[in-house]
Scaffold this motif. Structure first.
Motif, PDB file in Angstrom:
ATOM      1  N   ASN A   1       0.880  -1.189   0.086  1.00 46.71           N
ATOM      2  CA  ASN A   1      -0.029   0.042   0.095  1.00 46.71           C
ATOM      3  C   ASN A   1       0.964   1.301  -0.010  1.00 46.71           C
ATOM      4  O   ASN A   1       1.958   1.099   0.643  1.00 46.71           O
ATOM      5  CB  ASN A   1      -0.751   0.076   1.102  1.00 46.71           C
ATOM      6  CG  ASN A   1      -1.926  -0.819   1.275  1.00 46.71           C
ATOM      7  OD1 ASN A   1      -2.430  -1.141   0.176  1.00 46.71           O
ATOM      8  ND2 ASN A   1      -2.604  -1.432   2.461  1.00 46.71           N
ATOM      9  N   CYS A   2       0.402   2.330  -0.661  1.00 48.74           N
ATOM     10  CA  CYS A   2       1.068   3.478  -0.231  1.00 48.74           C
ATOM     11  C   CYS A   2       0.541   4.427   0.621  1.00 48.74           C
ATOM     12  O   CYS A   2      -0.545   4.307   0.987  1.00 48.74           O
ATOM     13  CB  CYS A   2       1.035   4.496  -1.940  1.00 48.74           C
ATOM     14  SG  CYS A   2      -0.736   5.004  -2.230  1.00 48.74           S
ATOM     15  N   ILE A   3       1.294   5.469   0.886  1.00 48.19           N
ATOM     16  CA  ILE A   3       0.831   6.499   1.684  1.00 48.19           C
ATOM     17  C   ILE A   3       0.220   7.616   1.031  1.00 48.19           C
ATOM     18  O   ILE A   3       0.730   8.186   0.099  1.00 48.19           O
ATOM     19  CB  ILE A   3       1.901   6.767   2.597  1.00 48.19           C
ATOM     20  CG1 ILE A   3       1.352   7.753   3.901  1.00 48.19           C
ATOM     21  CG2 ILE A   3       3.075   7.594   2.170  1.00 48.19           C
ATOM     22  CD1 ILE A   3       2.483   7.771   4.983  1.00 48.19           C
ATOM     23  N   SER A   4      -0.773   8.279   1.570  1.00 49.29           N
ATOM     24  CA  SER A   4      -1.473   9.482   0.976  1.00 49.29           C
ATOM     25  C   SER A   4      -0.571  10.638   1.134  1.00 49.29           C
ATOM     26  O   SER A   4       0.012  10.929   2.036  1.00 49.29           O
ATOM     27  CB  SER A   4      -2.733   9.679   1.634  1.00 49.29           C
ATOM     28  OG  SER A   4      -3.316  11.032   1.333  1.00 49.29           O
TER      29      SER A   4
ATOM     30  N   GLU B   1      -9.979  14.762   8.422  1.00 49.20           N
ATOM     31  CA  GLU B   1     -10.438  14.718   9.883  1.00 49.20           C
ATOM     32  C   GLU B   1      -9.431  13.546  10.567  1.00 49.20           C
ATOM     33  O   GLU B   1      -8.932  14.009  11.654  1.00 49.20           O
ATOM     34  CB  GLU B   1     -11.829  14.163  10.128  1.00 49.20           C
ATOM     35  CG  GLU B   1     -12.665  15.462   9.650  1.00 49.20           C
ATOM     36  CD  GLU B   1     -14.302  14.662   9.512  1.00 49.20           C
ATOM     37  OE1 GLU B   1     -15.094  15.390   9.880  1.00 49.20           O
ATOM     38  OE2 GLU B   1     -14.424  13.566   9.328  1.00 49.20           O
ATOM     39  N   LEU B   2      -9.092  12.425  10.041  1.00 53.46           N
ATOM     40  CA  LEU B   2      -8.084  11.642  10.354  1.00 53.46           C
ATOM     41  C   LEU B   2      -6.720  12.128  10.663  1.00 53.46           C
ATOM     42  O   LEU B   2      -6.078  11.905  11.344  1.00 53.46           O
ATOM     43  CB  LEU B   2      -8.041  10.255   9.684  1.00 53.46           C
ATOM     44  CG  LEU B   2      -7.325   9.012  10.024  1.00 53.46           C
ATOM     45  CD1 LEU B   2      -7.778   8.735  11.723  1.00 53.46           C
ATOM     46  CD2 LEU B   2      -7.450   8.031   9.174  1.00 53.46           C
ATOM     47  N   TYR B   3      -6.362  12.958   9.550  1.00 48.36           N
ATOM     48  CA  TYR B   3      -5.181  13.446   9.385  1.00 48.36           C
ATOM     49  C   TYR B   3      -5.076  14.642  10.653  1.00 48.36           C
ATOM     50  O   TYR B   3      -3.869  14.565  11.215  1.00 48.36           O
ATOM     51  CB  TYR B   3      -4.686  14.194   8.312  1.00 48.36           C
ATOM     52  CG  TYR B   3      -3.764  15.323   8.059  1.00 48.36           C
ATOM     53  CD1 TYR B   3      -2.368  14.424   8.249  1.00 48.36           C
ATOM     54  CD2 TYR B   3      -3.794  16.603   7.748  1.00 48.36           C
ATOM     55  CE1 TYR B   3      -1.315  15.281   7.958  1.00 48.36           C
ATOM     56  CE2 TYR B   3      -2.607  17.147   7.762  1.00 48.36           C
ATOM     57  CZ  TYR B   3      -1.447  16.774   7.896  1.00 48.36           C
ATOM     58  OH  TYR B   3      -0.049  17.693   7.803  1.00 48.36           O
ATOM     59  N   LYS B   4      -5.957  15.426  10.938  1.00 53.06           N
ATOM     60  CA  LYS B   4      -5.902  16.105  12.061  1.00 53.06           C
ATOM     61  C   LYS B   4      -5.767  15.414  13.373  1.00 53.06           C
ATOM     62  O   LYS B   4      -5.098  15.982  14.428  1.00 53.06           O
ATOM     63  CB  LYS B   4      -7.160  17.010  11.834  1.00 53.06           C
ATOM     64  CG  LYS B   4      -7.310  17.935  10.845  1.00 53.06           C
ATOM     65  CD  LYS B   4      -8.490  18.735  10.891  1.00 53.06           C
ATOM     66  CE  LYS B   4      -8.671  19.577   9.793  1.00 53.06           C
ATOM     67  NZ  LYS B   4      -9.970  20.625   9.721  1.00 53.06           N
ATOM     68  N   LEU B   5      -6.369  14.402  13.371  1.00 54.30           N
ATOM     69  CA  LEU B   5      -6.267  13.369  14.584  1.00 54.30           C
ATOM     70  C   LEU B   5      -4.859  12.905  15.106  1.00 54.30           C
ATOM     71  O   LEU B   5      -4.294  13.091  16.075  1.00 54.30           O
ATOM     72  CB  LEU B   5      -7.329  12.341  14.668  1.00 54.30           C
ATOM     73  CG  LEU B   5      -8.465  12.587  14.814  1.00 54.30           C
ATOM     74  CD1 LEU B   5      -9.697  11.567  14.735  1.00 54.30           C
ATOM     75  CD2 LEU B   5      -9.043  13.298  16.177  1.00 54.30           C
TER      76      LEU B   5
ATOM     77  N   GLU C   1       1.225   5.982   8.283  1.00 56.45           N
ATOM     78  CA  GLU C   1       0.734   7.508   8.333  1.00 56.45           C
ATOM     79  C   GLU C   1       1.360   8.196   9.573  1.00 56.45           C
ATOM     80  O   GLU C   1       1.436   9.167   9.472  1.00 56.45           O
ATOM     81  CB  GLU C   1      -0.974   7.350   8.503  1.00 56.45           C
ATOM     82  CG  GLU C   1      -1.560   6.923   7.377  1.00 56.45           C
ATOM     83  CD  GLU C   1      -2.964   6.469   7.180  1.00 56.45           C
ATOM     84  OE1 GLU C   1      -3.578   6.338   6.101  1.00 56.45           O
ATOM     85  OE2 GLU C   1      -3.441   6.382   8.433  1.00 56.45           O
ATOM     86  N   ALA C   2       1.253   7.465  10.827  1.00 55.38           N
ATOM     87  CA  ALA C   2       1.852   8.036  11.854  1.00 55.38           C
ATOM     88  C   ALA C   2       3.268   8.392  11.576  1.00 55.38           C
ATOM     89  O   ALA C   2       3.866   9.400  12.065  1.00 55.38           O
ATOM     90  CB  ALA C   2       1.728   6.958  12.942  1.00 55.38           C
ATOM     91  N   GLN C   3       4.041   7.483  11.017  1.00 53.42           N
ATOM     92  CA  GLN C   3       5.635   7.712  11.000  1.00 53.42           C
ATOM     93  C   GLN C   3       5.614   8.826  10.061  1.00 53.42           C
ATOM     94  O   GLN C   3       6.691   9.732  10.273  1.00 53.42           O
ATOM     95  CB  GLN C   3       6.219   6.364  10.267  1.00 53.42           C
ATOM     96  CG  GLN C   3       6.160   5.337  11.272  1.00 53.42           C
ATOM     97  CD  GLN C   3       6.762   4.066  10.349  1.00 53.42           C
ATOM     98  OE1 GLN C   3       6.799   3.927   9.068  1.00 53.42           O
ATOM     99  NE2 GLN C   3       7.393   3.015  11.183  1.00 53.42           N
ATOM    100  N   ALA C   4       4.689   9.045   9.116  1.00 54.98           N
ATOM    101  CA  ALA C   4       5.011  10.256   8.039  1.00 54.98           C
ATOM    102  C   ALA C   4       4.788  11.471   8.713  1.00 54.98           C
ATOM    103  O   ALA C   4       5.450  12.590   8.491  1.00 54.98           O
ATOM    104  CB  ALA C   4       3.814   9.979   6.831  1.00 54.98           C
ATOM    105  N   ILE C   5       4.173  11.433   9.677  1.00 50.80           N
ATOM    106  CA  ILE C   5       3.681  12.908  10.277  1.00 50.80           C
ATOM    107  C   ILE C   5       4.356  13.097  11.447  1.00 50.80           C
ATOM    108  O   ILE C   5       4.600  14.192  11.656  1.00 50.80           O
ATOM    109  CB  ILE C   5       2.013  12.759  10.917  1.00 50.80           C
ATOM    110  CG1 ILE C   5       1.069  12.832   9.752  1.00 50.80           C
ATOM    111  CG2 ILE C   5       1.692  13.618  11.837  1.00 50.80           C
ATOM    112  CD1 ILE C   5      -0.406  12.515   9.898  1.00 50.80           C
ATOM    113  N   GLY C   6       5.183  11.854  11.840  1.00 48.38           N
ATOM    114  CA  GLY C   6       6.142  12.039  12.702  1.00 48.38           C
ATOM    115  C   GLY C   6       5.762  11.958  14.248  1.00 48.38           C
ATOM    116  O   GLY C   6       6.079  12.422  15.199  1.00 48.38           O
ATOM    117  N   ARG C   7       4.812  10.693  14.360  1.00 50.71           N
ATOM    118  CA  ARG C   7       4.608  10.280  15.907  1.00 50.71           C
ATOM    119  C   ARG C   7       4.979   9.005  16.167  1.00 50.71           C
ATOM    120  O   ARG C   7       5.210   8.158  15.303  1.00 50.71           O
ATOM    121  CB  ARG C   7       2.809  10.325  15.719  1.00 50.71           C
ATOM    122  CG  ARG C   7       2.128  11.641  15.532  1.00 50.71           C
ATOM    123  CD  ARG C   7       2.461  12.739  16.521  1.00 50.71           C
ATOM    124  NE  ARG C   7       1.969  14.058  16.313  1.00 50.71           N
ATOM    125  CZ  ARG C   7       2.514  14.904  15.414  1.00 50.71           C
ATOM    126  NH1 ARG C   7       3.744  14.812  14.903  1.00 50.71           N
ATOM    127  NH2 ARG C   7       1.784  16.102  15.106  1.00 50.71           N
TER     128      ARG C   7
END
Length: 330
Positions: A144-147, A220-224, A246-252
């Motif tokens: 799968n790819c990341i958005s 909305e998920l991105y904001k969470l 997704e979490a890794q991309a945002i830096g969590r």
């Protein structure tokens, strides 16, 4: 080259598959690509038969079943059809006649009616080979790819009362074990998905601070994700595990399971625990709360890991496969 990608009917809290392919579509702009959404949800014999007919009528030069609706390829031309199987969890969690019919109609027959099978992890490929009579050569792994909306967002960690984001409330998402693990900790849970009565009862019994969200959009998920301090994804079974990257991309910092596909997808960028051990989950959460060096290390390694899942890289793998099917004489 005309490509039709088939989506299931839209439903509440069911959009992870579509999210992946929506991120890939822009890279197919040089080809004649259409999204075909089935008219009915997969409930009842009549609606499923109508979905099969609709898909058969709308088949094209290349037909890609994106997942979950495997059965809709039964009237399609085999040499023009590829099927993505995300996991075999449905036949693992069922038994008896229901399992027999599910295996026959969602796996055995659709696989025979497909020129190529795609799956989303080496783990899922191994599971398919264990459960289904199919040649290994017929199955290709494309992650799968990341958005592209998931961009790094630096956050000052809330050490006094961290927000822990947990996505999914079904049995395999292991929410009950997480609730046991964080009992008594000064945290706030951000829970995505419909809660059942037993989960609500546990939250109330343990007096756990939480907020519940369901039917959330991608934005909305991105904001969470941006709002949270830690992402929990301690599932007992996953074919991939999109929230990890997704979490890794945002830096969590991510805590996830050492089972199934999750170590494969997380790489070195997550804290792995045994999801069957409440003690391990609790100790993992405490380590992330109390150890800033560990958090920073996991974040940096996560940012390296997500390069494997960039949309343009995954799209090129699909384009190559579409061309192979288009040129095939089988």
């Amino acid at each position: 080259m005309k490509i039709n990608i088939f989506y299931r009917k839209k439903g509440i809290d069911k959009h992870s598959i579509e999210k992946v392919y929506n991120s890939l579509i822009p890279y197919f702009e040089d080809y004649n690509t259409s999204i075909i959404e089935l008219p009915y949800k997969s409930k009842g014999i009549i609606k499923r038969i109508l979905n099969i007919i609709y898909a058969g009528v709308n088949q094209s030069q290349i037909n890609h079943i994106s997942g979950d609706i495997h059965y809709c390829n039964l009237l399609m031309c085999r040499k023009k059809t590829m099927l993505t199987i995300h996991d075999v969890y449905p036949i693992i969690r069922t038994s008896g006649l229901k399992r027999f019919l599910l295996k026959l109609l969602w796996f055995d027959l659709p696989i025979k009616k497909s020129y190529q099978i795609i799956t989303i992890s080496e783990f899922s490929k191994s599971e398919i080979l264990k459960k289904i009579n199919v040649s290994s050569e017929k199955i290709k792994v494309i992650y799968n790819c990341i958005s592209p909306i998931y961009l790094f967002d630096k956050l000052t960690f809330n050490e006094s009362k961290p927000n822990i984001l947990h996505i999914g409330t079904k049995e395999n998402k292991n929410l009950n074990s997480l609730l046991e693990a964080v009992k008594g900790l000064n945290i706030n849970l951000l829970l995505v998905g419909l809660l059942n009565d037993s989960q609500i009862q546990l939250l109330q019994t343990y007096n756990t601070s939480y907020q519940n969200f369901h039917n959330v959009s991608d934005i909305e998920l991105y904001k969470l994700y941006k709002q949270c301090d830690i992402v929990s994804f301690v599932s007992t079974y996953e074919g991939f595990g999109l929230p990890i990257i997704e979490a890794q991309a945002i830096g969590r910092p991510v805590i996830t399971s050492n089972l199934a596909s999750m170590p494969e997808i997380a790489g070195d960028g997550a804290l792995l625990v045994n999801p069957l051990s409440i003690k391990e989950i609790k100790n993992g959460i405490l380590s992330l709360i109390n150890n800033p060096e560990l958090r920073e290390t996991l974040i940096l390694k996560g940012l390296q890991n997500i390069k494997r899942f960039e949309a343009h890289k995954i799209a090129q793998q699909y384009i190559k496969l579409y061309k192979e099917i288009s040129n095939s004489k089988k």
